[in-house]
Design a protein around this motif. Structure first.
Motif, PDB file in Angstrom:
ATOM      1  N   SER A 130      20.388   4.156 -85.471  1.00  0.00           N
ATOM      2  CA  SER A 130      19.380   3.228 -86.056  1.00  0.00           C
ATOM      3  C   SER A 130      17.992   4.181 -86.108  1.00  0.00           C
ATOM      4  N   GLY A 132      15.210   3.452 -84.663  1.00  0.00           N
ATOM      5  CA  GLY A 132      14.524   3.391 -83.318  1.00  0.00           C
ATOM      6  C   GLY A 132      15.509   4.303 -82.289  1.00  0.00           C
ATOM      7  N   GLN A 133      16.959   4.356 -82.470  1.00  0.00           N
ATOM      8  CA  GLN A 133      17.525   5.089 -81.620  1.00  0.00           C
ATOM      9  C   GLN A 133      17.364   6.589 -81.852  1.00  0.00           C
ATOM     10  N   GLN A 135      14.744   8.067 -83.187  1.00  0.00           N
ATOM     11  CA  GLN A 135      13.320   8.476 -82.732  1.00  0.00           C
ATOM     12  C   GLN A 135      13.364   8.507 -80.918  1.00  0.00           C
ATOM     13  N   ARG A 136      14.370   7.797 -80.471  1.00  0.00           N
ATOM     14  CA  ARG A 136      14.476   7.970 -78.879  1.00  0.00           C
ATOM     15  C   ARG A 136      14.905   9.225 -78.511  1.00  0.00           C
ATOM     16  N   PHE A 156       5.483   6.584 -84.209  1.00  0.00           N
ATOM     17  CA  PHE A 156       6.296   5.126 -84.491  1.00  0.00           C
ATOM     18  C   PHE A 156       6.026   4.473 -85.767  1.00  0.00           C
ATOM     19  N   LEU A 159       8.692   2.892 -88.024  1.00  0.00           N
ATOM     20  CA  LEU A 159       9.569   1.857 -87.460  1.00  0.00           C
ATOM     21  C   LEU A 159       8.922   0.490 -87.640  1.00  0.00           C
ATOM     22  N   ASP A 160      10.025  -0.611 -87.517  1.00  0.00           N
ATOM     23  CA  ASP A 160       9.473  -2.127 -87.756  1.00  0.00           C
ATOM     24  C   ASP A 160       8.566  -2.339 -86.356  1.00  0.00           C
ATOM     25  N   LEU A 162       8.828  -4.558 -84.077  1.00  0.00           N
ATOM     26  CA  LEU A 162       9.457  -4.831 -82.771  1.00  0.00           C
ATOM     27  C   LEU A 162       9.796  -3.585 -82.009  1.00  0.00           C
ATOM     28  N   THR A 163      10.597  -2.676 -82.914  1.00  0.00           N
ATOM     29  CA  THR A 163      11.169  -1.304 -82.530  1.00  0.00           C
ATOM     30  C   THR A 163      10.067  -0.281 -81.761  1.00  0.00           C
ATOM     31  N   ARG A 166       8.934  -1.299 -78.336  1.00  0.00           N
ATOM     32  CA  ARG A 166       9.804  -1.126 -77.397  1.00  0.00           C
ATOM     33  C   ARG A 166       9.711   0.573 -77.012  1.00  0.00           C
ATOM     34  N   LEU A 167       9.382   1.212 -78.188  1.00  0.00           N
ATOM     35  CA  LEU A 167       9.253   2.600 -78.019  1.00  0.00           C
ATOM     36  C   LEU A 167       8.010   2.954 -77.237  1.00  0.00           C
TER      37      LEU A 167
END
Length: 240
Positions: A130, A132-133, A135-136, A156, A159-160, A162-163, A166-167
């Motif tokens: 995804s 988010g993943q 970008q992790r 970030f 990203l949406d 919520l994601t 988290r980041l």
């Protein structure tokens, strides 16, 4: 180990490819980042935010003035708006290549993948992850090199919310483990207030510092901290 970064009396201009005119982005601009300080720079489009980052990274040279990064070329970790991964190889290899290029023991890769929650995806290819993943992975790649300077360019914004939230919490966690000098470029005033030790608001062209805010809140911080929302409101007011 981190370093002090100083821009002193910096001028920087670019030539507009359409008109051929010189556009002055920075004139006699000065800014200092203390060791282990994370400074967020916010401002409208064209106010020199990314130019500052490129000058610190050595991707651009000033037309006048000096950019000092501790007397040498510090080790950089960079996270961009887009993760810019090698899609033809695994997550683990993406991070290991960065470690190897920086002279870091490849044994550091597994712990940083665990820290960003990607142990189970180490053998996966970026194309199956995804946003988010992915970008992790980019965050892991930046931290595995043990950077003396961390540069975050709208990391970030694609990203949406919520994601992105988290980041931001993940980045705070990694920062607490090993603080270093950092520059965050963002359009998100609340993100700046949450992550930074100091927020610098830029405006005009050539760019100038409109306002500065020191965020005297201990880490770890909560995204719901009402004092951060108060800083957010003041940043937005300075931008309008």
């Amino acid at each position: 180990m981190s370093v002090r970064i100083s821009l002193d009396g910096v001028d920087k201009a670019f030539t507009d490819r359409r008109t051929g005119e010189r556009q002055q982005i920075l004139r006699d601009f000065s800014l200092t980042l203390a060791p282990d300080e994370l400074v967020a720079v916010v401002g409208g489009s064209g106010t020199g935010k990314t130019t500052l980052m490129h000058l610190i990274a050595g991707l651009e040279r000033p037309d006048a003035g000096t950019v000092s990064t501790g007397g040498g070329r510090p080790r950089l970790g960079m996270v961009f708006q887009q993760p810019r991964l090698l899609d033809w190889t695994s997550v683990e290899t993406n991070v290991r290549l960065a470690a190897t290029a920086a002279g870091v023991d490849p044994a550091e890769v597994a712990p940083i993948l665990a820290a960003v929650g990607l142990t189970d995806y180490a053998r996966s290819y970026p194309s199956v992850l995804s946003g988010g993943q992915r970008q992790r992975v980019a965050v892991a790649r930046a931290f595995v090199v043990r950077p003396e300077v961390l540069l975050l360019d709208e990391p970030f914004s694609a990203l949406d919310e919520l994601t992105a939230r988290r980041l931001r919490l993940l980045l705070q966690q990694l920062w607490l483990r090993a603080p270093r000098t950092g520059l965050l470029v963002t359009h998100n005033a609340l993100e700046a207030a949450f992550l930074a030790d100091r927020v610098v608001v830029l405006g005009g062209r050539p760019a100038e510092v409109v306002q500065e805010y020191r965020i005297d809140r201990p880490r770890p911080r909560s995204p719901e901290d009402p004092e951060l929302f108060d800083v957010h409101r003041r940043i937005v007011a300075a931008l309008t």
